[in-house]
Scaffold this active site. Structure first.
Site, PDB file in Angstrom:
ATOM      1  N   LYS A  62      33.186 -42.674 105.628  1.00 55.94           N
ATOM      2  CA  LYS A  62      32.769 -43.097 106.963  1.00 55.94           C
ATOM      3  C   LYS A  62      31.325 -42.690 107.175  1.00 55.94           C
ATOM      4  CE  LYS A  62      34.053 -42.655 111.825  1.00 55.94           C
ATOM      5  NZ  LYS A  62      35.030 -42.058 112.759  1.00 55.94           N
ATOM      6  N   ARG A  87      32.208 -46.996 121.112  1.00 55.74           N
ATOM      7  CA  ARG A  87      32.113 -45.789 121.939  1.00 55.74           C
ATOM      8  C   ARG A  87      32.163 -46.142 123.425  1.00 55.74           C
ATOM      9  NH1 ARG A  87      27.933 -42.392 117.997  1.00 55.74           N
ATOM     10  NH2 ARG A  87      29.358 -42.412 116.216  1.00 55.74           N
ATOM     11  N   LYS A 102      34.050 -47.543 105.937  1.00 62.48           N
ATOM     12  CA  LYS A 102      33.642 -47.913 107.295  1.00 62.48           C
ATOM     13  C   LYS A 102      32.194 -47.562 107.531  1.00 62.48           C
ATOM     14  CE  LYS A 102      34.750 -46.484 111.957  1.00 62.48           C
ATOM     15  NZ  LYS A 102      35.535 -45.567 112.747  1.00 62.48           N
TER      16      LYS A 102
HETATM   17  C1  PBG Z   1      36.259 -42.054 116.088  1.00 66.28           C
HETATM   18  C2  PBG Z   1      36.110 -43.443 115.642  1.00 66.28           C
HETATM   19  C3  PBG Z   1      34.955 -44.242 115.672  1.00 66.28           C
HETATM   20  C4  PBG Z   1      35.346 -45.508 115.307  1.00 66.28           C
HETATM   21  C5  PBG Z   1      36.691 -45.457 115.027  1.00 66.28           C
HETATM   22  N1  PBG Z   1      37.139 -44.163 115.220  1.00 66.28           N
HETATM   23  C6  PBG Z   1      33.597 -44.045 116.116  1.00 66.28           C
HETATM   24  C7  PBG Z   1      32.795 -42.884 115.926  1.00 66.28           C
HETATM   25  O1  PBG Z   1      32.760 -42.242 114.895  1.00 66.28           O
HETATM   26  O2  PBG Z   1      32.126 -42.619 116.908  1.00 66.28           O
HETATM   27  C8  PBG Z   1      34.424 -46.698 115.268  1.00 66.28           C
HETATM   28  C9  PBG Z   1      35.055 -47.995 115.268  1.00 66.28           C
HETATM   29  C10 PBG Z   1      34.193 -49.131 115.592  1.00 66.28           C
HETATM   30  O3  PBG Z   1      32.974 -49.035 115.811  1.00 66.28           O
HETATM   31  O4  PBG Z   1      34.761 -50.207 115.659  1.00 66.28           O
HETATM   32  N2  PBG Z   1      36.214 -41.057 115.197  1.00 66.28           N
END
Ligand code: PBG
Length: 326
Positions: free
Chosen positions: A196, A206, A249
């Site tokens: 990630k 967010r 991701k």
């Molecule tokens: C939280 C999380 C995030 C996403 C999924 N779970 C965002 C982050 O790290 O702030 C992002 C998903 C998206 O942008 O579609 N840990």
């Protein structure tokens, strides 16, 4: 021209039927996992301004959402909770009556066959918006692991079929595996957000999940977008710790990473087509600048081509309808 020797690739592109015969990659409805944002309260269906077509819904809207997914042939969802209460330790993440736990129970009641993936993180539940316990401005790794394991167990107890830890603490797969096993959930798989990146493409999420960090950023735990080899180290650790699926991701700017992970490991690879990737096409389409259907199908197919077995995407419903020919 007479003696010129070259290959005629166009021979196989002459008609739609010929092209179909040699097509290498396909997008199927079975590949799609649809994200759902669940909030407390009644009669709530809040459009997320930066993600047209995406809503935060209260549980009384769950049934109609599931009916629609069922009609479209989508049988897998990932649940994100937007809790009413936040605190320093993210207690509502591991509350037996937390919003995700309630939602998981209801989904299983309405559609027992639906595969419920629970996103396991703390950032939506903490008042500082970070994915772990904070002390003196630092995000603590090991003390956070206990809370993640607790969250995963409470989600499994509520009926979640798959646990998807997304918070990028080291050792989270090991800790969650141990917690699940000790609680008797040896058959609940872990879909790890193994790779990630610290990405600007999460912005619209967010807004949807109210999970922005209240100070600093996530760069001490999420990966530097410039790194490729590090992705394999991350995935390797998660495999050793017992991950059943590996998520990469975001997806679109990281197709090389999807391919690397696919080549290196034998676990199913999941591409997370994140919020910013969804919003930019929606915005361009709303302006009449692009052909939304063609662009969405092309990007999702590119993720399959890169090596994704599954795709988490906000465009799942649109894509499923297009695949059905609607
Ligand atoms: C939280 C999380 C995030 C996403 C999924 N779970 C965002 C982050 O790290 O702030 C992002 C998903 C998206 O942008 O579609 N840990």
């Amino acid at each position: 021209m007479k003696d010129l020797k070259f290959n005629r690739h166009r021979r196989l592109r002459q008609s739609e039927n010929l092209r179909a015969m040699v097509r290498e990659n396909f997008l199927r409805t079975d590949d799609l996992i649809y994200p759902l944002f669940v909030v407390e309260g009644d009669n709530v269906k809040n459009p997320v301004a930066s993600m047209p077509g995406v809503y935060q819904i209260s549980l009384d809207y769950l049934k109609e959402e599931l009916d629609e997914l069922n009609r479209l042939g989508i049988y897998s969802i990932i649940l994100f909770g937007v809790p009413a209460e936040k605190d320093a330790l993210g207690k509502s993440a591991y509350d037996a009556n937390g919003i995700v736990q309630q939602a998981a129970r209801l989904v299983k009641e309405y559609y027992p066959e639906m595969v419920v993936v629970a996103d396991t993180c703390l950032c939506q539940y903490t008042d500082h918006g970070h994915c772990g316990i904070v002390e003196g401005g630092k995000i603590l790794n090991d003390p956070t692991l206990d809370l993640l394991a607790k969250t995963a167990v409470s989600q499994a107890e509520a009926g979640a079929d798959i646990i998807a830890p997304s918070n990028m603490m080291d050792g989270f797969v090991a800790a969650i595996r141990k917690g699940l096993d000790e609680a008797g959930f040896i058959d609940v798989p872990i879909m790890s957000y193994a790779v990630k990146f610290s990405s600007s493409f999460y912005g619209p999420f967010r807004d949807a999940a109210h999970s922005s960090p209240q100070f600093g950023d996530r760069r001490t735990y999420q990966m530097d977008p410039a790194n490729r080899k590090e992705a394999l180290r991350e995935a390797q650790s998660d495999m050793e710790e017992g991950a059943d699926f590996l998520i990469v991701k975001p997806a679109l700017s990281y197709l090389d990473i999807i391919r690397d992970v696919k080549n290196e490991f034998n676990a199913p690879v999941v591409a997370y087509n994140v919020s910013g990737e969804y919003s930019m096409i929606k915005a361009a389409a709303a302006n009449g600048w692009v052909d939304e259907k063609a662009m969405v199908m092309e990007k999702l197919t590119s993720m399959k081509r890169a090596g994704a077995d599954l795709i988490i995407t906000y465009a799942a419903k649109d894509a499923a309808a297009w695949i059905k020919g609607e």
